[in-house]
Scaffold this motif. Structure first.
Motif, PDB file in Angstrom:
ATOM      1  N   TYR A   1       3.005   8.407  -8.550  1.00 17.09           N
ATOM      2  CA  TYR A   1       3.438   9.720  -9.016  1.00 17.09           C
ATOM      3  C   TYR A   1       4.948   9.919  -8.914  1.00 17.09           C
ATOM      4  CZ  TYR A   1      -1.239  11.385  -9.908  1.00 17.09           C
ATOM      5  OH  TYR A   1      -2.481  11.561 -10.452  1.00 17.09           O
ATOM      6  N   GLN A   2       5.580   9.595  -7.768  1.00 18.98           N
ATOM      7  CA  GLN A   2       7.022   9.746  -7.692  1.00 18.98           C
ATOM      8  C   GLN A   2       7.719   8.790  -8.661  1.00 18.98           C
ATOM      9  OE1 GLN A   2       5.298  10.399  -4.586  1.00 18.98           O
ATOM     10  NE2 GLN A   2       5.851  12.445  -5.239  1.00 18.98           N
ATOM     11  N   GLY A   3       7.164   7.574  -8.788  1.00 20.65           N
ATOM     12  CA  GLY A   3       7.741   6.639  -9.746  1.00 20.65           C
ATOM     13  C   GLY A   3       7.593   7.130 -11.169  1.00 20.65           C
ATOM     14  N   VAL A   4       6.464   7.734 -11.465  1.00 20.00           N
ATOM     15  CA  VAL A   4       6.246   8.308 -12.795  1.00 20.00           C
ATOM     16  C   VAL A   4       7.226   9.453 -13.040  1.00 20.00           C
ATOM     17  CG1 VAL A   4       4.635   9.716 -14.146  1.00 20.00           C
ATOM     18  CG2 VAL A   4       3.854   7.593 -13.073  1.00 20.00           C
TER      19      VAL A   4
ATOM     20  N   ILE B   1       0.838  -1.199   0.000  1.00 19.94           N
ATOM     21  CA  ILE B   1       0.000   0.000   0.000  1.00 19.94           C
ATOM     22  C   ILE B   1       0.874   1.251   0.000  1.00 19.94           C
ATOM     23  CG2 ILE B   1      -1.693   1.331   1.312  1.00 19.94           C
ATOM     24  CD1 ILE B   1      -2.809  -1.325   2.327  1.00 19.94           C
ATOM     25  N   SER B   2       1.910   1.261   0.839  1.00 19.23           N
ATOM     26  CA  SER B   2       2.778   2.435   0.964  1.00 19.23           C
ATOM     27  C   SER B   2       3.585   2.667  -0.312  1.00 19.23           C
ATOM     28  CB  SER B   2       3.728   2.253   2.152  1.00 19.23           C
ATOM     29  OG  SER B   2       3.010   2.057   3.350  1.00 19.23           O
ATOM     30  N   VAL B   3       4.256   1.624  -0.792  1.00 17.09           N
ATOM     31  CA  VAL B   3       5.112   1.779  -1.962  1.00 17.09           C
ATOM     32  C   VAL B   3       4.278   2.073  -3.203  1.00 17.09           C
ATOM     33  CG1 VAL B   3       6.756   0.604  -3.471  1.00 17.09           C
ATOM     34  CG2 VAL B   3       6.917   0.318  -1.006  1.00 17.09           C
ATOM     35  N   GLY B   4       3.146   1.390  -3.336  1.00 18.33           N
ATOM     36  CA  GLY B   4       2.306   1.585  -4.509  1.00 18.33           C
ATOM     37  C   GLY B   4       1.829   3.004  -4.660  1.00 18.33           C
TER      38      GLY B   4
ATOM     39  N   LEU C   1      -3.300  10.407 -18.667  1.00 17.79           N
ATOM     40  CA  LEU C   1      -3.488   8.954 -18.644  1.00 17.79           C
ATOM     41  C   LEU C   1      -3.233   8.397 -17.245  1.00 17.79           C
ATOM     42  CD1 LEU C   1      -3.973   6.248 -20.003  1.00 17.79           C
ATOM     43  CD2 LEU C   1      -1.573   6.266 -20.764  1.00 17.79           C
ATOM     44  N   VAL C   2      -2.121   8.810 -16.623  1.00 17.68           N
ATOM     45  CA  VAL C   2      -1.793   8.346 -15.271  1.00 17.68           C
ATOM     46  C   VAL C   2      -2.881   8.760 -14.284  1.00 17.68           C
ATOM     47  CG1 VAL C   2      -0.167   8.680 -13.352  1.00 17.68           C
ATOM     48  CG2 VAL C   2       0.691   8.280 -15.669  1.00 17.68           C
ATOM     49  N   SER C   3      -3.345   9.998 -14.393  1.00 20.16           N
ATOM     50  CA  SER C   3      -4.374  10.485 -13.480  1.00 20.16           C
ATOM     51  C   SER C   3      -5.705   9.780 -13.705  1.00 20.16           C
ATOM     52  CB  SER C   3      -4.549  11.998 -13.645  1.00 20.16           C
ATOM     53  OG  SER C   3      -3.372  12.684 -13.264  1.00 20.16           O
ATOM     54  N   THR C   4      -5.995   9.461 -14.956  1.00 14.23           N
ATOM     55  CA  THR C   4      -7.241   8.742 -15.239  1.00 14.23           C
ATOM     56  C   THR C   4      -7.216   7.346 -14.619  1.00 14.23           C
ATOM     57  OG1 THR C   4      -7.539   9.965 -17.306  1.00 14.23           O
ATOM     58  CG2 THR C   4      -8.755   7.896 -17.071  1.00 14.23           C
ATOM     59  N   LEU C   5      -6.073   6.682 -14.692  1.00 15.90           N
ATOM     60  CA  LEU C   5      -5.944   5.370 -14.053  1.00 15.90           C
ATOM     61  C   LEU C   5      -6.128   5.489 -12.538  1.00 15.90           C
ATOM     62  CD1 LEU C   5      -2.889   3.940 -16.044  1.00 15.90           C
ATOM     63  CD2 LEU C   5      -5.279   3.230 -16.231  1.00 15.90           C
ATOM     64  N   THR C   6      -5.546   6.548 -11.946  1.00 16.40           N
ATOM     65  CA  THR C   6      -5.704   6.774 -10.509  1.00 16.40           C
ATOM     66  C   THR C   6      -7.160   7.056 -10.159  1.00 16.40           C
ATOM     67  OG1 THR C   6      -3.476   7.728 -10.477  1.00 16.40           O
ATOM     68  CG2 THR C   6      -4.857   8.117  -8.547  1.00 16.40           C
ATOM     69  N   TRP C   7      -7.809   7.870 -10.986  1.00 20.80           N
ATOM     70  CA  TRP C   7      -9.236   8.166 -10.781  1.00 20.80           C
ATOM     71  C   TRP C   7     -10.083   6.904 -10.908  1.00 20.80           C
ATOM     72  CZ3 TRP C   7     -12.955   7.453 -14.639  1.00 20.80           C
ATOM     73  CH2 TRP C   7     -14.247   7.894 -14.317  1.00 20.80           C
TER      74      TRP C   7
ATOM     75  N   ALA D   1       0.121   1.129  -9.728  1.00 19.96           N
ATOM     76  CA  ALA D   1       1.477   1.680  -9.780  1.00 19.96           C
ATOM     77  C   ALA D   1       2.225   1.196 -11.012  1.00 19.96           C
ATOM     78  CB  ALA D   1       2.228   1.290  -8.503  1.00 19.96           C
ATOM     79  N   PHE D   2       2.190  -0.088 -11.264  1.00 22.95           N
ATOM     80  CA  PHE D   2       2.940  -0.613 -12.403  1.00 22.95           C
ATOM     81  C   PHE D   2       2.267  -0.271 -13.734  1.00 22.95           C
ATOM     82  CE2 PHE D   2       4.881  -3.216  -9.070  1.00 22.95           C
ATOM     83  CZ  PHE D   2       6.213  -3.056  -9.410  1.00 22.95           C
TER      84      PHE D   2
END
Length: 473
Positions: free
Chosen positions: A270-273, A262-265, A428-434, A406-407
């Motif tokens: 965003y930081q990984g991106v 949960i923490s790493v994901g 795209l990243v934000s849509t996946l998060t949403w 995350a992945f």
């Protein structure tokens, strides 16, 4: 989210209620049974302390947020990109385990295990977090070097000093919280978060960019010394009593893995991106720095929302209702959810002109606000539901879906960047998060509890579409 803001649990537990001492061991500073009046006084004092701790944590979080945004005023886009690529983003990723370590430590300290076994469990946690932290640093350094990014010896030393601080601080602040000293815990946590920003100001404003990693390492080393002295004063005898020489481990890897995912994901999303943007794409560094400015502003909003949502982890708050004029009575989580939607739409309208006026060098920052607010929306709504899931120890689906998200975001960034603009990638990243936060998690909860409410989902869809519509402007 990173510094600019760390993950919520890494900021301390000022907004958590003081926990009772476990029944298996006598509470520290035990004074015997309390009378009714004494118990009432103690409850009042505890509530006052909780309110003070929450206010202190919120204030310090806003101060750190101000520092994180202020560096954009003093640094050029290229300097900002260098600092974030070589320290802040990797630091946020390898400190992502701090919340898991803290939560696991709390489960030990507040358990009913005998003192001897608790000492063995704490010693095992110290070994595990040292190994996992070192592995994450190695992974970051190897990833940066294989992508063609240079990592100097001073840069590596700064990573190691930061890791030592995070690992030691986890243990000491856990003990402080166990003893009920939340104020000291909050201050220690936030000092460590603020020091890298102080180092950036010293290096770029007062001295030379070449001294950046020296300042970071030196300030972190002094903080390590301070934390070590406090920890030794608090529990020197307990540390000496821990069975460090034993080879036997007493550790629940499954529980720790669930917390860690949960923490790493959540950090990788965003930081990984951003790490991938710097090291595995050809986007202009100044444009990535402009994205980082918008991200820092969105992180402030996210932290304010998470602070407001955190009390919902208690059933009495989650199950309460709020009376609204003309709309009747609605549950508190639903009321907070609609306030979040409204606030984020206003932020999309207000933030771009503010960023353009305050940070003219970061001219493209405004166009990243709308997609980032969509991501903040997903994070906020899932937090409304996940706080109760975590409180009930139902973390399996949360951790699995967080890891998939995350992945997916990393893969989209690394493999699709040749075909899309940076703005499109962030959308795209934000849509996946949403999608995970506003659709999958709430639907999972409602299907588990009963039939989904069609009217509520229609309103959610309409409000989400308002934010998504900014992608076409």
């Amino acid at each position: 989210m990173l510094p600019p803001l760390p993950p919520p649990a890494a900021l301390g537990s000022g907004n958590r209620e003081a926990r009772p001492a476990p029944r298996g061991r006598p509470p520290l500073n035990f004074r015997g049974p309390q009378s009714g009046a004494a118990a009432l006084t103690s409850s009042f004092l505890q509530m006052r302390q909780n309110i003070f701790s929450a206010l202190l944590q919120t204030s310090l979080s806003l101060v750190i947020a101000a520092l994180s945004i202020a560096i954009f005023h003093f640094l050029t886009p290229d300097e900002t990109a260098f600092v974030r690529q070589h320290y802040f983003v990797p630091f946020a990723i390898f400190t992502a385990l701090a919340p898991a370590n803290q939560n696991y430590l709390r489960s030990i300290l507040f358990s009913q295990a005998p003192a001897k076994r608790a000492n063995l469990q704490v010693a095992s946690l110290a070994i595990v977090q040292l190994v996992t932290g070192a592995l994450l640093i190695a992974l970051m350094v190897v990833s940066m070097k294989t992508s063609g990014t240079s990592v100097s010896t001073a840069n590596l030393i700064a990573f190691i000093a930061a890791l030592a601080l995070v690992l030691l601080r986890t243990l000491v602040t856990g003990i402080l919280e166990f003893r009920g000293n939340y104020t000291a815990s909050i201050i220690l946590n936030n000092i460590g978060v603020a020091l890298p920003y102080v180092a950036v100001f010293l290096a770029f404003v007062a001295f030379s960019q070449a001294t950046l990693f020296g300042w970071i390492s030196g300030l972190n080393a002094l903080n390590v010394l301070l934390v070590a002295l406090i920890g030794w004063h608090l529990s020197g005898a307990s540390v000496r009593a821990m069975p460090w020489a034993q080879c036997r481990m007493d550790f629940s890897y499954r529980r720790y893995l669930s917390l860690a995912l949960i923490s790493v994901g959540s950090v990788i999303v965003y930081q990984g991106v951003e790490f991938a943007l710097y090291n595995y794409t050809d986007y202009d560094r100044a444009e990535i720095a402009s994205y980082a400015l918008a991200f820092s502003a969105s992180a402030v909003m996210r932290q304010v929302i998470l602070t407001a949502v955190q009390p919902l982890e208690h059933a009495r708050n989650y199950d309460s209702t709020v009376g609204l004029r003309r709309l009747g009575t609605v549950s508190r989580p639903i009321a907070i959810e609609f306030l979040i939607y409204t606030g984020l739409v206003l932020a999309i309208l207000v933030l771009p002109p503010l960023l353009a006026r305050a940070f003219p060098s970061y001219e493209t920052a405004g166009k990243f606000v709308a997609p980032l607010m969509l991501g903040v929306l997903g994070s906020a709504i899932q937090q409304i539901y996940s706080v109760r899931m975590i409180a009930k120890a139902r973390t399996g689906f949360l951790s699995a879906s967080q890891l998939v998200l995350a992945f997916s975001c990393l893969a989209a960034t690394i493999f699709l960047n040749p075909y899309f603009s940076l703005t499109a990638i962030i959308w795209l990243v934000s849509t996946l998060t949403w999608l995970r936060g506003c659709i999958i998690i709430p639907l999972y909860i409602e299907l588990s509890a009963g039939k989904p409410r069609a009217a509520l989902w229609m309103v959610r869809a309409a409000l989400s579409c308002v934010i998504i519509s900014f992608a076409f402007r």
